[in-house]
Design a protein around this motif. Structure first.
Motif, PDB file in Angstrom:
ATOM      1  N   ASP A   1       0.807  -1.230   0.000  1.00  0.00           N
ATOM      2  CA  ASP A   1       0.000   0.000   0.000  1.00  0.00           C
ATOM      3  C   ASP A   1       0.844   1.287   0.000  1.00  0.00           C
ATOM      4  O   ASP A   1       0.401   2.333   0.480  1.00  0.00           O
ATOM      5  CB  ASP A   1      -0.971   0.022   1.196  1.00  0.00           C
ATOM      6  N   VAL A   2       2.039   1.185  -0.551  1.00  0.00           N
ATOM      7  CA  VAL A   2       2.887   2.370  -0.704  1.00  0.00           C
ATOM      8  C   VAL A   2       2.676   2.922  -2.116  1.00  0.00           C
ATOM      9  O   VAL A   2       2.564   2.151  -3.089  1.00  0.00           O
ATOM     10  CB  VAL A   2       4.369   2.012  -0.474  1.00  0.00           C
ATOM     11  N   LEU A   3       2.635   4.237  -2.231  1.00  0.00           N
ATOM     12  CA  LEU A   3       2.385   4.887  -3.524  1.00  0.00           C
ATOM     13  C   LEU A   3       3.450   4.479  -4.543  1.00  0.00           C
ATOM     14  O   LEU A   3       4.637   4.731  -4.360  1.00  0.00           O
ATOM     15  CB  LEU A   3       2.376   6.411  -3.348  1.00  0.00           C
ATOM     16  N   GLU A   4       2.991   3.867  -5.623  1.00  0.00           N
ATOM     17  CA  GLU A   4       3.895   3.362  -6.660  1.00  0.00           C
ATOM     18  C   GLU A   4       3.877   4.253  -7.909  1.00  0.00           C
ATOM     19  O   GLU A   4       4.909   4.429  -8.568  1.00  0.00           O
ATOM     20  CB  GLU A   4       3.481   1.937  -7.039  1.00  0.00           C
ATOM     21  N   GLU A   5       2.724   4.799  -8.217  1.00  0.00           N
ATOM     22  CA  GLU A   5       2.595   5.631  -9.419  1.00  0.00           C
ATOM     23  C   GLU A   5       1.507   6.686  -9.219  1.00  0.00           C
ATOM     24  O   GLU A   5       0.455   6.411  -8.635  1.00  0.00           O
ATOM     25  CB  GLU A   5       2.246   4.769 -10.628  1.00  0.00           C
ATOM     26  N   ALA A   6       1.787   7.895  -9.699  1.00  0.00           N
ATOM     27  CA  ALA A   6       0.799   8.977  -9.683  1.00  0.00           C
ATOM     28  C   ALA A   6       0.494   9.359 -11.125  1.00  0.00           C
ATOM     29  O   ALA A   6       1.410   9.575 -11.922  1.00  0.00           O
ATOM     30  CB  ALA A   6       1.335  10.176  -8.912  1.00  0.00           C
ATOM     31  N   ARG A   7      -0.768   9.422 -11.445  1.00  0.00           N
ATOM     32  CA  ARG A   7      -1.191   9.730 -12.816  1.00  0.00           C
ATOM     33  C   ARG A   7      -1.955  11.065 -12.795  1.00  0.00           C
ATOM     34  O   ARG A   7      -2.958  11.209 -12.106  1.00  0.00           O
ATOM     35  CB  ARG A   7      -2.062   8.597 -13.344  1.00  0.00           C
ATOM     36  N   TYR A   8      -1.462  12.018 -13.583  1.00  0.00           N
ATOM     37  CA  TYR A   8      -2.030  13.370 -13.618  1.00  0.00           C
ATOM     38  C   TYR A   8      -2.745  13.587 -14.952  1.00  0.00           C
ATOM     39  O   TYR A   8      -2.122  13.536 -16.017  1.00  0.00           O
ATOM     40  CB  TYR A   8      -0.898  14.395 -13.440  1.00  0.00           C
ATOM     41  N   PHE A   9      -4.066  13.857 -14.896  1.00  0.00           N
ATOM     42  CA  PHE A   9      -4.867  14.057 -16.101  1.00  0.00           C
ATOM     43  C   PHE A   9      -5.084  15.534 -16.423  1.00  0.00           C
ATOM     44  O   PHE A   9      -5.630  15.861 -17.477  1.00  0.00           O
ATOM     45  CB  PHE A   9      -6.231  13.374 -15.946  1.00  0.00           C
ATOM     46  N   GLY A  10      -4.683  16.395 -15.523  1.00  0.00           N
ATOM     47  CA  GLY A  10      -4.882  17.824 -15.756  1.00  0.00           C
ATOM     48  C   GLY A  10      -6.317  18.252 -15.524  1.00  0.00           C
ATOM     49  O   GLY A  10      -7.135  17.517 -14.975  1.00  0.00           O
ATOM     50  N   THR A  11      -6.633  19.446 -15.966  1.00  0.00           N
ATOM     51  CA  THR A  11      -7.958  20.023 -15.772  1.00  0.00           C
ATOM     52  C   THR A  11      -8.781  19.937 -17.056  1.00  0.00           C
ATOM     53  O   THR A  11      -8.235  19.875 -18.154  1.00  0.00           O
ATOM     54  CB  THR A  11      -7.859  21.505 -15.367  1.00  0.00           C
ATOM     55  N   ASN A  12     -10.090  19.946 -16.900  1.00  0.00           N
ATOM     56  CA  ASN A  12     -10.983  19.987 -18.058  1.00  0.00           C
ATOM     57  C   ASN A  12     -11.357  21.423 -18.396  1.00  0.00           C
ATOM     58  O   ASN A  12     -11.508  21.781 -19.562  1.00  0.00           O
ATOM     59  CB  ASN A  12     -12.246  19.174 -17.780  1.00  0.00           C
ATOM     60  N   VAL A  13     -11.515  22.255 -17.378  1.00  0.00           N
ATOM     61  CA  VAL A  13     -11.833  23.659 -17.575  1.00  0.00           C
ATOM     62  C   VAL A  13     -10.556  24.413 -17.972  1.00  0.00           C
ATOM     63  O   VAL A  13      -9.518  24.268 -17.330  1.00  0.00           O
ATOM     64  CB  VAL A  13     -12.430  24.277 -16.294  1.00  0.00           C
TER      65      VAL A  13
END
Length: 222
Positions: free
Chosen positions: A147-159
């Protein structure tokens, strides 16, 4: 005889007076005729000047609109570049760009993230998904077996996406970050994965069909 002479003199004078009068009337008509075209010319000149002024005004307004649009585009592009540089600077330390809660790849545990931002709205493909709203970006987190953070995925903003990932192109990536470590096509989606090596971490820009990143992945370098 004297009476006849006087009558001839009077008749002669009358004829001369009549001739002078006719000549004066003709001169007056010619003078009026010569003045008439001048008036028309003045009216025509006035019409031409107004037309030219309206045209020039329209052209000026068009140039102003174009200049304003270009200025706005430049401002939005700069905001997108600033976002990119901030994201990269955080990635060099393994920090999650958004939300800015001090989450670190390989260190932060899932319980800490849930305490900070709550439970995810969805769990898809092994990722906890958090939906963006009101200018906040969409993100997703993946954890290892502990349960340790392995990957962060950033999708950005829609507005106003053009000020975020939507304003970044592959050319911008090369200009700001240099040549990537590698680049490959993702056969299953038709997207392109451009990967950068940043210290102990890697930053992957997944380029969509529109030529801008659909999302960005941060994980340990492998």
């Amino acid at each position: 005889m004297k009476s006849i002479k006087w009558m001839l003199i009077v008749a002669t004078i009358s004829i001369l007076i009549a001739g002078c009068t006719d000549a004066n009337e003709e001169d007056g008509k010619e003078a009026m005729g010569n003045n008439s075209p001048v008036t028309d010319d003045i009216e025509d000149a006035g019409t031409t000047d107004n037309s030219t002024t309206d045209s020039d005004s329209s052209t000026t307004d068009g140039n102003t609109d174009n200049s304003s649009a270009e200025s706005l585009e430049d401002e939005q592009k700069q905001m997108a570049i600033d976002m990119l540089n901030d994201l990269v600077n955080d990635a060099k330390e393994g920090k999650v760009y958004r939300p800015d809660q001090g989450f670190i790849i390989g260190k932060t545990k899932r319980n800490d993230i849930v305490k900070a931002i709550g439970e995810p709205e969805e769990k898809i493909g092994g990722y906890d998904h958090y939906h963006g709203s009101m200018g906040n970006p969409s993100v997703a987190f993946k954890y290892d077996g502990k349960d340790v953070l392995e990957e962060a995925r950033y999708f950005g903003t829609n507005v106003e996406r053009q000020t975020n990932l939507g304003g970044i192109t592959e050319e911008n990536l090369i200009e700001q970050l240099g040549k990537p470590a590698d680049s490959r096509r993702i056969e299953s989606t038709g997207e392109k994965n451009i990967r950068y090596h940043l210290n102990d971490f890697e930053l992957q820009f997944v380029i969509g069909k529109d030529g801008t990143p659909d999302h960005v992945n941060l994980k340990k370098w492998r």
